[in-house]
Design a protein around this motif. Structure first.
Motif, PDB file in Angstrom:
ATOM      1  N   ASN A  91       0.877  -1.164   0.000  1.00 30.57           N
ATOM      2  CA  ASN A  91       0.000   0.000   0.000  1.00 30.57           C
ATOM      3  C   ASN A  91       0.916   1.216   0.000  1.00 30.57           C
ATOM      4  O   ASN A  91       1.548   1.529   1.012  1.00 30.57           O
ATOM      5  CB  ASN A  91      -0.903  -0.005   1.234  1.00 30.57           C
ATOM      6  N   ILE A  92       0.978   1.902  -1.150  1.00 28.56           N
ATOM      7  CA  ILE A  92       1.972   2.970  -1.306  1.00 28.56           C
ATOM      8  C   ILE A  92       1.510   4.290  -0.706  1.00 28.56           C
ATOM      9  O   ILE A  92       2.292   5.241  -0.672  1.00 28.56           O
ATOM     10  CB  ILE A  92       2.338   3.176  -2.783  1.00 28.56           C
ATOM     11  N   LEU A  93       0.290   4.391  -0.232  1.00 26.28           N
ATOM     12  CA  LEU A  93      -0.318   5.582   0.356  1.00 26.28           C
ATOM     13  C   LEU A  93      -0.747   6.554  -0.739  1.00 26.28           C
ATOM     14  O   LEU A  93       0.078   7.087  -1.482  1.00 26.28           O
ATOM     15  CB  LEU A  93       0.622   6.298   1.339  1.00 26.28           C
ATOM     16  N   SER A  94      -2.030   6.744  -0.839  1.00 27.74           N
ATOM     17  CA  SER A  94      -2.578   7.714  -1.785  1.00 27.74           C
ATOM     18  C   SER A  94      -1.997   9.097  -1.505  1.00 27.74           C
ATOM     19  O   SER A  94      -2.012   9.566  -0.367  1.00 27.74           O
ATOM     20  CB  SER A  94      -4.105   7.759  -1.653  1.00 27.74           C
ATOM     21  N   GLN A  95      -1.494   9.739  -2.546  1.00 30.49           N
ATOM     22  CA  GLN A  95      -0.926  11.073  -2.362  1.00 30.49           C
ATOM     23  C   GLN A  95      -1.984  12.055  -1.882  1.00 30.49           C
ATOM     24  O   GLN A  95      -1.749  12.859  -0.985  1.00 30.49           O
ATOM     25  CB  GLN A  95      -0.306  11.563  -3.667  1.00 30.49           C
ATOM     26  N   THR A  96      -3.165  12.004  -2.473  1.00 29.46           N
ATOM     27  CA  THR A  96      -4.227  12.942  -2.107  1.00 29.46           C
ATOM     28  C   THR A  96      -4.635  12.773  -0.656  1.00 29.46           C
ATOM     29  O   THR A  96      -4.754  13.751   0.100  1.00 29.46           O
ATOM     30  CB  THR A  96      -5.442  12.743  -3.023  1.00 29.46           C
ATOM     31  N   LEU A  97      -4.862  11.544  -0.244  1.00 33.69           N
ATOM     32  CA  LEU A  97      -5.303  11.294   1.130  1.00 33.69           C
ATOM     33  C   LEU A  97      -4.170  11.509   2.127  1.00 33.69           C
ATOM     34  O   LEU A  97      -4.368  12.085   3.199  1.00 33.69           O
ATOM     35  CB  LEU A  97      -5.851   9.871   1.259  1.00 33.69           C
TER      36      LEU A  97
ATOM     37  N   HIS B 125       8.670  14.605  -3.243  1.00 37.62           N
ATOM     38  CA  HIS B 125       9.588  13.844  -2.391  1.00 37.62           C
ATOM     39  C   HIS B 125       9.252  12.360  -2.397  1.00 37.62           C
ATOM     40  O   HIS B 125      10.147  11.514  -2.534  1.00 37.62           O
ATOM     41  CB  HIS B 125       9.511  14.371  -0.947  1.00 37.62           C
ATOM     42  N   ARG B 126       7.994  12.018  -2.317  1.00 36.22           N
ATOM     43  CA  ARG B 126       7.588  10.622  -2.131  1.00 36.22           C
ATOM     44  C   ARG B 126       7.773   9.760  -3.375  1.00 36.22           C
ATOM     45  O   ARG B 126       8.112   8.582  -3.290  1.00 36.22           O
ATOM     46  CB  ARG B 126       6.120  10.549  -1.691  1.00 36.22           C
ATOM     47  N   LYS B 127       7.517  10.330  -4.550  1.00 33.79           N
ATOM     48  CA  LYS B 127       7.447   9.489  -5.745  1.00 33.79           C
ATOM     49  C   LYS B 127       8.765   8.787  -6.054  1.00 33.79           C
ATOM     50  O   LYS B 127       8.779   7.638  -6.518  1.00 33.79           O
ATOM     51  CB  LYS B 127       6.973  10.302  -6.947  1.00 33.79           C
ATOM     52  N   TYR B 128       9.890   9.438  -5.764  1.00 33.85           N
ATOM     53  CA  TYR B 128      11.168   8.809  -6.072  1.00 33.85           C
ATOM     54  C   TYR B 128      11.544   7.762  -5.022  1.00 33.85           C
ATOM     55  O   TYR B 128      12.209   6.770  -5.333  1.00 33.85           O
ATOM     56  CB  TYR B 128      12.249   9.875  -6.201  1.00 33.85           C
ATOM     57  N   LEU B 129      11.114   7.965  -3.789  1.00 32.91           N
ATOM     58  CA  LEU B 129      11.318   6.934  -2.774  1.00 32.91           C
ATOM     59  C   LEU B 129      10.484   5.690  -3.094  1.00 32.91           C
ATOM     60  O   LEU B 129      10.910   4.560  -2.854  1.00 32.91           O
ATOM     61  CB  LEU B 129      10.952   7.463  -1.384  1.00 32.91           C
TER      62      LEU B 129
ATOM     63  N   TYR C 116      10.861  11.133   5.996  1.00 34.40           N
ATOM     64  CA  TYR C 116      11.847  11.415   4.959  1.00 34.40           C
ATOM     65  C   TYR C 116      12.494  10.135   4.440  1.00 34.40           C
ATOM     66  O   TYR C 116      12.990  10.088   3.312  1.00 34.40           O
ATOM     67  CB  TYR C 116      12.938  12.343   5.503  1.00 34.40           C
ATOM     68  N   GLN C 117      12.503   9.081   5.275  1.00 30.44           N
ATOM     69  CA  GLN C 117      13.174   7.837   4.905  1.00 30.44           C
ATOM     70  C   GLN C 117      12.230   6.761   4.384  1.00 30.44           C
ATOM     71  O   GLN C 117      12.692   5.718   3.932  1.00 30.44           O
ATOM     72  CB  GLN C 117      13.944   7.277   6.105  1.00 30.44           C
ATOM     73  N   TYR C 118      10.936   7.015   4.457  1.00 30.00           N
ATOM     74  CA  TYR C 118      10.001   6.018   3.946  1.00 30.00           C
ATOM     75  C   TYR C 118       8.726   6.706   3.482  1.00 30.00           C
ATOM     76  O   TYR C 118       8.133   7.499   4.228  1.00 30.00           O
ATOM     77  CB  TYR C 118       9.687   4.946   4.998  1.00 30.00           C
ATOM     78  N   PRO C 119       8.244   6.409   2.261  1.00 31.69           N
ATOM     79  CA  PRO C 119       7.189   7.215   1.660  1.00 31.69           C
ATOM     80  C   PRO C 119       5.768   6.808   1.991  1.00 31.69           C
ATOM     81  O   PRO C 119       4.827   7.484   1.570  1.00 31.69           O
ATOM     82  CB  PRO C 119       7.454   7.031   0.160  1.00 31.69           C
ATOM     83  N   SER C 120       5.571   5.721   2.713  1.00 30.38           N
ATOM     84  CA  SER C 120       4.222   5.244   3.003  1.00 30.38           C
ATOM     85  C   SER C 120       4.089   4.910   4.475  1.00 30.38           C
ATOM     86  O   SER C 120       5.088   4.723   5.180  1.00 30.38           O
ATOM     87  CB  SER C 120       3.905   4.002   2.158  1.00 30.38           C
TER      88      SER C 120
END
Length: 473
Positions: A162-168, A187-191, A439-443
């Motif tokens: 579950n990558i986490l919805s950007q909008t939510l 920031h999140r998309k490249y992680l 910063y170290q994990y996007p979800s």
């Protein structure tokens, strides 16, 4: 039972109200002609209306911080300008996105993780990968499993996340300890790319995808093809500046697999469509001709006895859908089930009469011979599996407090698939006191990565014929 009693009272009340506002019936004789079947159908109709109000509850009631806003039907367009250099290898692509992210020492590196091998290996199994390859990516690398000789044609590495919805995630989920900059898509998309590609998965199953075009472009450059299926009434669409609805996605390696067919499902609860979806795919290994099926889903969120019951009913519908699609083929069933192992749905899946399933992370700690032994006490089998599950697959801090539990799973058919390795989860000290996202994990969910070996060489795709759709390349 309390829910059913309350529902019954609501149905009675609704029927009374309906009679008050209905067009008057000319005579008592016509009333007498309503038979039991018609009365039953009317009750089911009223019940379906009530159930839909629960399943499609207004976003502000469901999520807790929406305004009463109309639906904003935006489309996935925020990454339309993305351009990547052509012909990049995976290591080169990861170095490239590291630079796009900012690079340098000021950018914390992705959380470090490692693979854990089955505690009871085969006698002839001396390495941790059984032919699966590993990238050597220097500063952006993690401790991956080491490569061995062999082509890995009968092995499947699956990544579930579950990558986490950007909008939510950015506008609604209330991650009070996560810096605002760490929640931005830039920031999140490249992680997200790094987390996926440095694990070199063969199959990728994702939930809360609301930037499918971005993933399609980046993963497509590494020879992945993808399928996306959005939620019918995604909560993202009630937030300004959304990037379209969120949903589930499956990607697979085109050079290793041939897509034989796929199907999608809006999951039902008591014959009423919910807002949760599933995707099922049938893949054939090009080198051997063996087929297997992969299904991913994202079930109803939030706590409570009623919601646990709804998830269980969604799980029942999911199993019927998957069984019809997969037939007797090997199956990988994964997703964010939003249910701890003690919830009914966990037992429903493991005790399913239609197919025997195991949980990959739980079975890593068990002798394969014991996994395959017939079990007289199904409840005891489930109880032992619960104890072997990892302590958490998600760890976050929201306004209501800290949440740390297991709700993501990779289920599989043990008679046809052998679990070889699983990617371990970082401990609390490694994650940090502010937990995830960060910063170290996007979800707020950790990825689950499992290596499987196909052991049933008699599978030739003789299962139920899969519904064929146009493939999104």
């Amino acid at each position: 039972m309390e829910f059913l009693m309350k529902t019954s009272r609501l149905i009675v009340t609704s029927k009374t109200f309906a009679r008050r506002v209905a067009v008057p019936i000319p005579s008592k004789v016509r009333m007498a002609k309503f038979n039991a079947s018609q009365r039953h159908s009317h009750s089911l109709f009223i019940f379906s209306i009530i159930l839909r109000k629960i399943l499609y509850r207004k976003p502000e009631a469901l999520m807790g911080s929406f305004n009463s806003a109309p639906k904003i039907n935006n489309v996935d367009s925020q990454d339309d300008g993305l351009e990547l250099p052509k012909g990049l290898s995976t290591p080169a692509l990861l170095q490239h996105v590291q630079q796009l992210r900012g690079g340098g020492l000021e950018q914390p590196s992705l959380l470090n993780r490692y693979f854990v091998k089955s505690t009871v290996p085969d006698d002839d199994d001396e390495d941790v990968t059984d032919g699966l390859r590993c990238l050597k990516l220097n500063s952006v690398s993690r401790v991956c499993s080491a490569p061995v000789e062999g082509d890995g044609t009968q092995t499947i590495r699956l990544l579930q996340w579950n990558i986490l919805s950007q909008t939510l995630g950015q506008h609604n989920d209330g991650f009070v300890r996560c810096p605002e900059e760490a929640l931005t898509w830039q920031h999140r998309k490249y992680l997200i790319v790094q987390e996926i590609l440095q694990n070199q998965p063969d199959v990728i199953c994702l939930q809360e995808v609301d930037h499918f075009k971005f993933l399609q472009t980046v993963l497509g450059s590494q020879n992945y093809a993808g399928i996306f299926f959005p939620k019918p009434d995604s909560p993202c669409l009630y937030i300004e500046q959304n990037n379209g609805p969120d949903g589930c996605a499956i990607f697979y390696k085109r050079d290793k697999f041939q897509l034989m067919g796929y199907d999608t499902r809006i999951l039902e609860v008591w014959r009423v469509q919910s807002n949760q979806v599933a995707i099922a795919t049938r893949l054939r290994i090009k080198s051997s001709g063996q087929e297997f099926c992969v299904c991913t889903t994202h079930l109803k969120a939030r706590h409570g006895a009623l919601l646990a019951k709804l998830r269980n009913e969604q799980g029942r519908d999911l199993i019927r859908f998957v069984k019809q699609f997969a037939g007797e083929s090997p199956l990988l069933l994964c997703g964010d089930f939003n249910a701890e192992p003690i919830e009914p749905i966990y037992a429903t899946i493991l005790n399913c009469d239609l197919m025997k399933l195991g949980s990959a992370y739980a079975d890593m700690k068990m002798d394969r011979e014991k996994i395959l032994e017939p079990c007289d006490d199904a409840n005891e089998w489930v109880s032992q599996s619960i104890k072997r599950e990892p302590p958490y697959t998600t760890w976050k801090i929201r306004e209501e407090g800290e949440v740390c539990h297991t709700i993501d799973y990779v289920f599989y058919t043990p008679e046809q698939l052998k679990i070889k390795n699983c990617l371990a989860f970082p401990d609390g000290e490694e994650i940090g006191k502010n937990r995830t996202p960060s910063y170290q994990y996007p979800s707020d969910h950790f990825s689950l990565v499992c290596d499987f070996e196909l052991i049933n060489d008699n599978v030739d795709g003789a299962g139920t014929e899969a519904k064929t759709h146009d493939i999104i390349q």
